[in-house]
Design an enzyme around this catalytic site. Structure first.
Site, PDB file in Angstrom:
ATOM      1  N   GLY A   1     -21.691   7.656-123.410  1.00 23.63           N
ATOM      2  CA  GLY A   1     -21.712   6.749-124.545  1.00 23.63           C
ATOM      3  C   GLY A   1     -20.544   5.783-124.530  1.00 23.63           C
TER       4      GLY A   1
ATOM      5  CG  HIS B   1     -17.869  -0.190-120.741  1.00 30.22           C
ATOM      6  ND1 HIS B   1     -18.351  -0.330-119.458  1.00 30.22           N
ATOM      7  CD2 HIS B   1     -17.174   0.984-120.758  1.00 30.22           C
ATOM      8  CE1 HIS B   1     -17.948   0.682-118.723  1.00 30.22           C
ATOM      9  NE2 HIS B   1     -17.245   1.514-119.490  1.00 30.22           N
TER      10      HIS B   1
ATOM     11  CG  HIS C   1     -21.838   2.439-119.786  1.00 29.59           C
ATOM     12  ND1 HIS C   1     -20.738   2.266-120.584  1.00 29.59           N
ATOM     13  CD2 HIS C   1     -21.681   3.660-119.213  1.00 29.59           C
ATOM     14  CE1 HIS C   1     -19.948   3.321-120.504  1.00 29.59           C
ATOM     15  NE2 HIS C   1     -20.490   4.184-119.672  1.00 29.59           N
TER      16      HIS C   1
ATOM     17  CD  GLN D   1     -18.929  10.672-112.363  1.00 25.88           C
ATOM     18  OE1 GLN D   1     -18.311  11.383-113.132  1.00 25.88           O
ATOM     19  NE2 GLN D   1     -19.552   9.580-112.766  1.00 25.88           N
TER      20      GLN D   1
ATOM     21  CG  LEU E   1     -15.607  -3.690-117.845  1.00 29.19           C
ATOM     22  CD1 LEU E   1     -16.941  -4.080-118.494  1.00 29.19           C
ATOM     23  CD2 LEU E   1     -14.454  -4.264-118.644  1.00 29.19           C
ATOM     24  CB  SER E   2     -12.522   2.522-118.126  1.00 24.81           C
ATOM     25  OG  SER E   2     -12.238   3.783-118.702  1.00 24.81           O
TER      26      SER E   2
HETATM   27  O1  PAF Z   1     -19.390   9.075-115.555  1.00 28.00           O
HETATM   28  C1  PAF Z   1     -19.654   9.631-116.638  1.00 28.00           C
HETATM   29  O2  PAF Z   1     -19.787   8.974-117.681  1.00 28.00           O
HETATM   30  C2  PAF Z   1     -19.812  11.134-116.673  1.00 28.00           C
HETATM   31  O3  PAF Z   1     -18.932  11.757-115.797  1.00 28.00           O
HETATM   32  C3  PAF Z   1     -21.256  11.609-116.439  1.00 28.00           C
HETATM   33  C4  PAF Z   1     -21.743  11.236-115.050  1.00 28.00           C
HETATM   34  C5  PAF Z   1     -22.175  10.980-117.478  1.00 28.00           C
HETATM   35  C6  PAF Z   1     -21.342  13.134-116.564  1.00 28.00           C
HETATM   36  O4  PAF Z   1     -20.943  13.570-117.811  1.00 28.00           O
END
Ligand code: PAF
Length: 258
Positions: A6, A9, A12, A130, A161-162
């Site tokens: 959620g 930004h 996403h 990740q 962005l984060s």
């Molecule tokens: O990158 C993220 O926002 C989170 O690590 C994810 C992949 C949704 C897992 O909770």
């Protein structure tokens, strides 16, 4: 599937746009996963902006938002449960200073994959480690899923962005793009032929400290295995993480060795 925590930004939005271009149906998931936060991390204060997130997803034409509660995801609590781990990629770089973080990520992503059963899943390249870990998870556990990495979205001054950028004060915000700049200096030096990676890493760490960051690491690694470079690796990436005030910023840049 576009998994998120959620507080959406433009990073996403880019993931969703790519998914909408490639797929007939896009499921976005929104779950602030307690399993991937360390004891002293920002689980409680992590920004939760459900209404605004829904408006963004509606504008983008997302059909389905899956936003389970913690009880739905972890009905028996989230300690001592079955987990998926990718140890050789999860214990280095960010994993060294955030023990258990990636186990939490891979476990929740495994559960979300099983619940949503997507054909494709989209992750941002800002979290390159990740992404590498999830690619390995998908390969090792034979998930019939394409893992798609989407390029980092940056502000006009190149800050990745984060959601955590909003922890920055005004003066910290002005300083924050220096993380990217320092990684770019390491890249430029390697591209110019320098192979003394550890001295470049140290230089960047010192520069970040002098600027007022508390650097966690700067590392030159193989982009896929995250290993230390061996011989003439032509697939290098530079990773960095540093605290600025209460924000922990991460970024990474590729090395183009033509
Ligand atoms: O990158 C993220 O926002 C989170 O690590 C994810 C992949 C949704 C897992 O909770």
């Amino acid at each position: 599937m576009v998994p998120t925590m959620g507080n959406l930004h433009d990073g996403h939005v880019e993931l969703v746009r790519r998914a909408k271009t490639d797929c007939d149906v896009v499921v976005t998931t929104l779950f602030v996963n307690p399993l991937q936060f360390g004891e002293n991390e920002d689980l409680e204060s992590y920004p939760r902006t459900f209404e605004a997130d829904c408006r963004i997803l509606e504008t983008l034409g997302v059909e389905t938002l899956f936003c389970p509660t913690t009880e739905t995801m972890y009905p028996r609590g989230h300690t001592l449960q079955t987990a998926t781990i990718v140890p050789e990629l999860g214990n280095t770089l960010c994993g060294e200073n955030r023990p258990g973080h990636f186990d939490g990520v891979t476990t929740v992503v495994t559960k979300l994959f099983n619940l949503v059963q997507p054909d494709k899943a989209y992750f941002g390249e800002k979290d390159w480690q990740q992404l590498a870990i999830i690619r390995k998870l998908v390969f090792d556990l034979n998930f019939p899923i394409d893992t798609i990495g989407v390029a980092t979205v940056r502000t006009h001054d190149n800050l990745a962005l984060s959601s955590r950028n909003q922890y920055l004060s005004e003066s910290e915000r002005r300083l924050a793009p220096q993380l990217y700049r320092q990684l770019c200096s390491v890249r430029d030096s390697i591209q110019a032929g320098n192979t003394d990676y550890s001295s470049e890493e140290e230089k960047a760490m010192n520069a970040l400290s002098a600027l007022g960051f508390r650097p966690d690491y700067v590392g030159v690694r193989d982009a896929d295995t995250l290993d230390y470079p061996r011989g003439n690796s032509d697939n290098l990436r530079i990773f960095g993480a540093a605290y600025l005030g209460r924000a922990r910023l991460i970024d990474n840049v590729p090395v183009g060795l033509a």
